[in-house]
Design a protein around this motif. Structure first.
Motif: not given
Ligand SMILES: *Cc1c(COP(=O)(O)O)cnc(C)c1O
Length: 408
Positions: A169, A65, A285-286, A388
């Protein structure tokens, strides 16, 4: 005294300093020419991917991601590691294309895709994870105008959530995805009107440390995908099962038991619902792939006392590390894993508040943390900075500008 979070595995000491990728923090800063600096480690990303490959059944691919860390060198490195890429804007599409990634390996999720973004994705051959009926109809119209059958999957808003998930989410009313009960009709319509059907995307949550919650969510996702595929009446070419694996940030956090997740998934994969027999499976996945591979290095500019409290004032702050400052979705501020990078092997001897250089009381990096005595010129490391961080923080706030970034 307030503890700091657990420093991820894989970091070493060199000449008394924190070492990343075999090089000391000051050496890395000297090469970058400035602080603050994000350093991302290839070796740690490789190690994380190797763990995932070893744990997951071969049938289950891994997507990255991009929003977690879209630094071009990171995307280019991930291109050699993962099976696919999930993007959430045409800006991220451009970064992936610039990295030489085949657009057929890319899927595009996100509410509010503009027409120009849909067009760029359809032209490139990217799979659209359709978030609504309206978006699906716009994609069909754009495809007709271009003479290209858009590749479309539907993002499902499932009726369940991943329990213990940091960011919900799915479940109930959401701006993301199409409510599960409306998916079959929309899928039939998209297929009937000429879309190239790509399957389903079911993302149930993010930053979960509960192994049981992940296993349960995956079981629910596979069952729902089976039911929906039967109702649609066309095979499901691909199922993006979401991810949600979290990383430990705070004292007391423990990592996900990846071998147990993989073993549970392996059992499910050999007894899939018949409708999914031919389906390509992937997780996305990030944070789990890159979060622990990044460190934020910032220099101490000032050391001062106020009413008995010692402040270490750095040249970094929340404009690069909004999450570490405690202002990105947390209720009670806790300390990220952090250290004095240039005195990494010294014993902690004093309680300090490490703050950023922004003129706001929100700009805190570590509160009441025990650290070795540090002076002006020393470097502070904030760990778990690979996801992030740089792009999820307001780097324009107060005009200090973005941090440097480096892949080692
Ligand atoms: C943000 C996001 C991800 C990545 O979440 P991580 O917690 O970084 O793994 C994956 N898929 C979708 C749809 C997302 O919105």
């Amino acid at each position: 005294m307030k503890p700091v979070g657990p420093i991820p595995a894989g970091y070493d000491t060199l000449g008394g300093e924190l070492a990343i990728g075999g090089r000391s923090a000051s050496d890395l800063v000297a090469e970058a020419g400035r602080t603050p600096l994000f350093v991302y480690s290839r070796a740690l990303m490789d190690a994380r991917m190797a763990d995932l490959r070893a744990a997951l059944p071969q049938r289950v691919g891994v997507n990255y991601a991009v929003k977690a860390n879209p630094h071009p060198a990171v995307i280019a490195h991930m291109a050699g590691l993962v099976d696919g890429f999930d993007i959430a804007s045409s800006g991220e599409l451009a970064l992936c294309v610039a990295a030489g990634i085949d657009p057929r390996r890319i899927s595009f999720a996100g509410p509010g895709k503009r027409d120009d973004e849909l067009e760029a994705a359809i032209r490139a051959g990217v799979t659209l994870n359709c978030e609504s009926e309206g978006e699906g109809m716009r994609a069909l119209a754009i495809g007709r105008r271009l003479g290209i059958a858009p590749r479309i999957a539907i993002r499902v808003n499932p009726s369940f959530v991943m329990t213990g998930s940091g960011m919900k989410m799915g479940g109930g009313a959401k701006p993301f995805g199409v409510d599960a009960d409306k998916v079959p009709a929309l899928a039939k319509r998209l297929i009937g009107e000429g879309a190239e059907w790509r399957g389903l995307h079911i993302f149930t949550g993010s930053q979960t440390l509960s192994t049981d919650a992940i296993i349960e969510a995956q079981a629910n996702v596979l069952a729902l995908a089976g039911e929906l595929t039967e109702a649609i009446g066309h095979g499901c070419p691909k199922l993006n099962m979401g991810g949600g694996l979290g990383i430990p940030y705070f004292p007391g956090d423990t990592p996900v038991d990846l071998p147990r997740v993989g073993a549970a998934l392996a059992e499910r994969v050999v007894q899939l619902p018949p409708a999914l027999a031919e389906t390509e499976l992937c997780m996305e996945m990030g944070r789990y792939l890159v979060g622990e591979a990044g460190v934020y290095l910032t220099r101490i500019i000032d050391r001062k006392e106020s009413h008995g409290t010692t402040y270490l004032v750095t040249d970094g702050g929340l404009h690069h590390q909004l999450a570490a400052s405690g202002n990105f979705g947390t209720v009670v501020r806790r300390n990220y894993p952090s250290a004095i990078a240039t005195r990494y092997d010294a014993e902690p001897t004093e309680e300090v508040n490490i703050v950023g250089c922004l003129c706001t009381p929100l700009d805190r990096l570590a509160d009441n943390a025990m650290m070795p005595r540090a002076e002006m010129g020393d470097l502070v490391a904030v760990f778990c900075a690979g996801a992030y961080g740089a792009t999820a923080s307001p780097s324009a706030f107060l005009g200090h500008g973005p941090a440097a970034e480096m892949l080692v």
